[in-house]
Enzyme design. Sequence first.
Site, PDB file in Angstrom:
ATOM      1  CB  CYS A 141      -0.926   0.012   1.212  1.00 19.01           C
ATOM      2  SG  CYS A 141      -1.870  -1.508   1.408  1.00 19.01           S
ATOM      3  CG  HIS A 143      -2.703   3.562   5.455  1.00 12.79           C
ATOM      4  ND1 HIS A 143      -2.350   3.465   4.128  1.00 12.79           N
ATOM      5  CD2 HIS A 143      -3.188   2.340   5.804  1.00 12.79           C
ATOM      6  CE1 HIS A 143      -2.598   2.246   3.693  1.00 12.79           C
ATOM      7  NE2 HIS A 143      -3.113   1.543   4.681  1.00 12.79           N
ATOM      8  CG  HIS A 189      -6.480   0.769   0.308  1.00  9.70           C
ATOM      9  ND1 HIS A 189      -5.431   1.149  -0.500  1.00  9.70           N
ATOM     10  CD2 HIS A 189      -5.905   0.265   1.437  1.00  9.70           C
ATOM     11  CE1 HIS A 189      -4.296   0.883   0.100  1.00  9.70           C
ATOM     12  NE2 HIS A 189      -4.553   0.357   1.276  1.00  9.70           N
TER      13      HIS A 189
END
Length: 618
Positions: free
Chosen positions: A267, A419, A457
């Site tokens: 990520c 995040h 995401h």
Amino acid sequence: MQRLPVITAFGGFNPAGRSSFHRGYRRLVLDKLGAAERTDVLSDLAALMGLRRGAEAAGPLDAALEQQVLNGTLVRELEKRFYDYRSCHYHQPAELSNGDGFTFEMAARQLPEPLPEDWQVESLGDGRVRVRCSGLSVMLDSYREISVASAGQLPTGFEPGEEYNSRFHPRGLQLAILGASDAVQSLGIDWETVVAAAGPEKISVYASSAMSQLDPYGNGGLLQSRLRGNRVSSKQLALGLTSMPADFVNAYVLGSVGTTGAVAGACATYLYNLRAAVEDIRSGRARVAVVGAAEAPLVPEVVDGYTTMGALANLDGLRKLFPGEIDYRRASRPFGENCGFTLGEGTQWTILMDDALALELGATIHGAVANVFVNADGTKKSISAPGPGNYLTVARAMAEARAIVGEESLRRRSFVQAHGSSTPQNRVTESAIFDRLAGAFGIERWPVCAVKAYLGHTVSAASGDQLITSLGIFSRGILPGITTIDRLADDVHHGNLDISLEHTEREPESLDVAFLNSKGFGGNNATATVLAPHVAERMLAKRHGAAALTDYRKRNEAASEQSAAYDSRASRGELNAIYRFGEGLVDESAIEISSAEMTLPGYPSVTLPDTNPFDDMT
């Protein structure tokens, strides 16, 4: 003296629309915009979605069309253009038996090799056979529900492959072409001019996907072909590589012969690529660096994988959060009561230059990336579990930012892009990091944003979403709140934090620094320090002088005019994606070579190294 990497252009596409000119950012904060600006955002989206094109694209939308645009953007229920989550195709294995055996007919060319031992085959002529056997192992077509029903999807009606000749390209690479093209055209300076000024060997491209291209045109089709009775194509393996976003952009958008690389860090992939670019520019190895990522993970196999891990917000979890009707638009819920993250698709690209080159070319300066810090987690109990590495990345970024802009700017003029993955574990661990470090650095109410609430995401592109949003905040001054939750979860640490549930307006010049934070599977932690454009220009004035800045602003007028012309065309639905397949091929026999330099046809000469970098050792 280290060179300052300044951001001179940016572009891309995600569930909020087109990124250049802060258009995707303004979709996030739409409720805070005035009537004219709101109309501009919605009409641009309507053109992108194919609802209005050309001369009809501008102007207010009627109520029905406006609602259609709003409903077709950001996180929402998964659309059937990907697959039907309620009835997704799969194969059910079955063993068929019959006491008297089976008899059936089939084409001779379809006989398996070798024949099963109990098969008796009789030719019927005309390429047909009759088979007798005692039993069969078969795969039966079947359909079942996938328990994940929400995703961050590109705006409804916008298909990247329709914008250029994309035959056999995986969706992720279609996104890469369009995103990089958007960034290059928003620069407002012809790319040939950039190459001539920087030198072809002084241009870097760092981009990748985190998960490769997993649809049927890439690794997905490659791995499925034999079991589905198909042939592997000549393109699937090559186009499936994680390096392909960089490779495609080098070959078909930029025609670059400079440095290239594809760094993957789960990520945190975008920040890993950004770090390589920043190091190139700060050290002088490159004068221009193009940074990007592209991810198209909305395929059933990827969703199955994350679901089995318990990572995604599934239907059972959402039903508990929404006892009546599920609100799919609020499925991604950073720092609130949540049940997992929401996948999204997207691509983001930025063009960095060293400070001197940006001034020379008159490129618009949207900000600067001071540094990107990366630390692993050490010993782990689980590869997906968080660890201590993120404490180090955030602390190092904060400390260096304090050294650059001062104590006051860090304490009162900075914000964090979390995040904010929307998992129960993330809301606790990441908020604890921010809260403890804010206390250690004397910050009392540190603004925290979490754009995954709107976009989902996007995996490799996720920190690109953070960066593009931060540039919008520097320009417009509106900090997006986490509007998908009603309150913070009880276990969120926020004594020193300001995690707002509504958009917050600030004067743009009251914000100096953004910290982009990413926590990736495997212990891939990264935090970037991004400086606002007014801070970058103040630093440039100190290094180059007021007269140089005055001359720069005059040169910038032409670049601004050219970039605005592109924005106007794109807002009519005319993206004009750059795709130079087979154009301008270099005739290798025409390369001019000497021991001092090399000249490729169509490129400025490249001077070969003539100094010993280890002079003190040899």
